[in-house]
Design a protein around this motif. Structure first.
Motif, PDB file in Angstrom:
ATOM      1  N   UNK A 266      64.476  44.574  77.375  1.00 62.86           N
ATOM      2  CA  UNK A 266      63.660  43.364  77.444  1.00 62.86           C
ATOM      3  C   UNK A 266      62.755  43.350  78.683  1.00 62.86           C
ATOM      4  N   UNK A 267      63.273  43.822  79.824  1.00 67.30           N
ATOM      5  CA  UNK A 267      62.464  43.791  81.049  1.00 67.30           C
ATOM      6  C   UNK A 267      61.239  44.690  80.929  1.00 67.30           C
ATOM      7  N   UNK A 268      61.384  45.821  80.258  1.00 66.04           N
ATOM      8  CA  UNK A 268      60.253  46.732  80.084  1.00 66.04           C
ATOM      9  C   UNK A 268      59.205  46.119  79.159  1.00 66.04           C
ATOM     10  N   UNK A 269      59.638  45.470  78.106  1.00 69.53           N
ATOM     11  CA  UNK A 269      58.711  44.793  77.187  1.00 69.53           C
ATOM     12  C   UNK A 269      57.996  43.671  77.933  1.00 69.53           C
ATOM     13  N   UNK A 270      58.738  42.903  78.717  1.00 66.76           N
ATOM     14  CA  UNK A 270      58.154  41.818  79.502  1.00 66.76           C
ATOM     15  C   UNK A 270      57.124  42.367  80.480  1.00 66.76           C
ATOM     16  N   UNK A 271      57.444  43.476  81.136  1.00 70.72           N
ATOM     17  CA  UNK A 271      56.538  44.093  82.097  1.00 70.72           C
ATOM     18  C   UNK A 271      55.244  44.533  81.414  1.00 70.72           C
ATOM     19  N   UNK A 272      55.362  45.090  80.202  1.00 70.65           N
ATOM     20  CA  UNK A 272      54.171  45.497  79.455  1.00 70.65           C
ATOM     21  C   UNK A 272      53.327  44.284  79.072  1.00 70.65           C
ATOM     22  N   UNK A 273      53.980  43.193  78.673  1.00 68.10           N
ATOM     23  CA  UNK A 273      53.263  41.964  78.328  1.00 68.10           C
ATOM     24  C   UNK A 273      52.498  41.435  79.536  1.00 68.10           C
ATOM     25  N   UNK A 274      53.144  41.434  80.685  1.00 63.62           N
ATOM     26  CA  UNK A 274      52.498  40.952  81.903  1.00 63.62           C
ATOM     27  C   UNK A 274      51.328  41.869  82.263  1.00 63.62           C
ATOM     28  N   UNK A 275      51.506  43.169  82.159  1.00 63.10           N
ATOM     29  CA  UNK A 275      50.428  44.109  82.477  1.00 63.10           C
ATOM     30  C   UNK A 275      49.223  43.895  81.564  1.00 63.10           C
ATOM     31  N   UNK A 276      49.484  43.677  80.294  1.00 58.81           N
ATOM     32  CA  UNK A 276      48.399  43.426  79.346  1.00 58.81           C
ATOM     33  C   UNK A 276      47.690  42.119  79.674  1.00 58.81           C
ATOM     34  N   UNK A 277      48.456  41.091  80.019  1.00 63.51           N
ATOM     35  CA  UNK A 277      47.878  39.799  80.379  1.00 63.51           C
ATOM     36  C   UNK A 277      46.999  39.934  81.617  1.00 63.51           C
ATOM     37  N   UNK A 278      47.485  40.652  82.620  1.00 66.36           N
ATOM     38  CA  UNK A 278      46.721  40.828  83.859  1.00 66.36           C
ATOM     39  C   UNK A 278      45.430  41.593  83.581  1.00 66.36           C
ATOM     40  N   UNK A 279      45.495  42.613  82.740  1.00 69.11           N
ATOM     41  CA  UNK A 279      44.293  43.378  82.400  1.00 69.11           C
ATOM     42  C   UNK A 279      43.272  42.493  81.690  1.00 69.11           C
ATOM     43  N   UNK A 280      43.729  41.671  80.766  1.00 64.99           N
ATOM     44  CA  UNK A 280      42.821  40.764  80.068  1.00 64.99           C
ATOM     45  C   UNK A 280      42.241  39.725  81.026  1.00 64.99           C
ATOM     46  N   UNK A 281      43.051  39.227  81.935  1.00 62.23           N
ATOM     47  CA  UNK A 281      42.582  38.254  82.912  1.00 62.23           C
ATOM     48  C   UNK A 281      41.530  38.865  83.841  1.00 62.23           C
ATOM     49  N   UNK A 282      41.753  40.108  84.276  1.00 64.56           N
ATOM     50  CA  UNK A 282      40.785  40.783  85.135  1.00 64.56           C
ATOM     51  C   UNK A 282      39.459  40.981  84.410  1.00 64.56           C
TER      52      UNK A 282
END
Length: 64
Positions: free
Chosen positions: A7-23
């Motif tokens: 779950x932590x790895x999936x969460x980390x990927x979700x956060x990374x994708x969100x940050x990329x979209x935000x940038x």
């Protein structure tokens, strides 16, 4: 066979994708805020005049 990710790895990927979209979103927004460079001297002159006018307004409204 399909393996599940922790779950932590999936969460980390979700956060990374969100940050990329935000940038990307912020970069596109910043492009809309910056004067167009095709008329750079005119844009710079206009920006300077607007900045001076704004500063003069602020200074004239201050109570000393």
């Amino acid at each position: 066979m399909y393996t599940t990710q922790p779950q932590t790895e999936i969460f980390r990927e979700d956060i990374s994708e969100y940050v990329a979209q935000l940038q990307l979103h912020m970069a596109l927004q910043a492009r809309n805020l910056v004067p167009n460079l095709t008329h750079a001297p005119d844009s710079r002159q206009q920006l300077l005049q607007e900045t001076q006018a704004t500063i003069e307004k602020l200074v004239s409204r201050q109570n000393f």
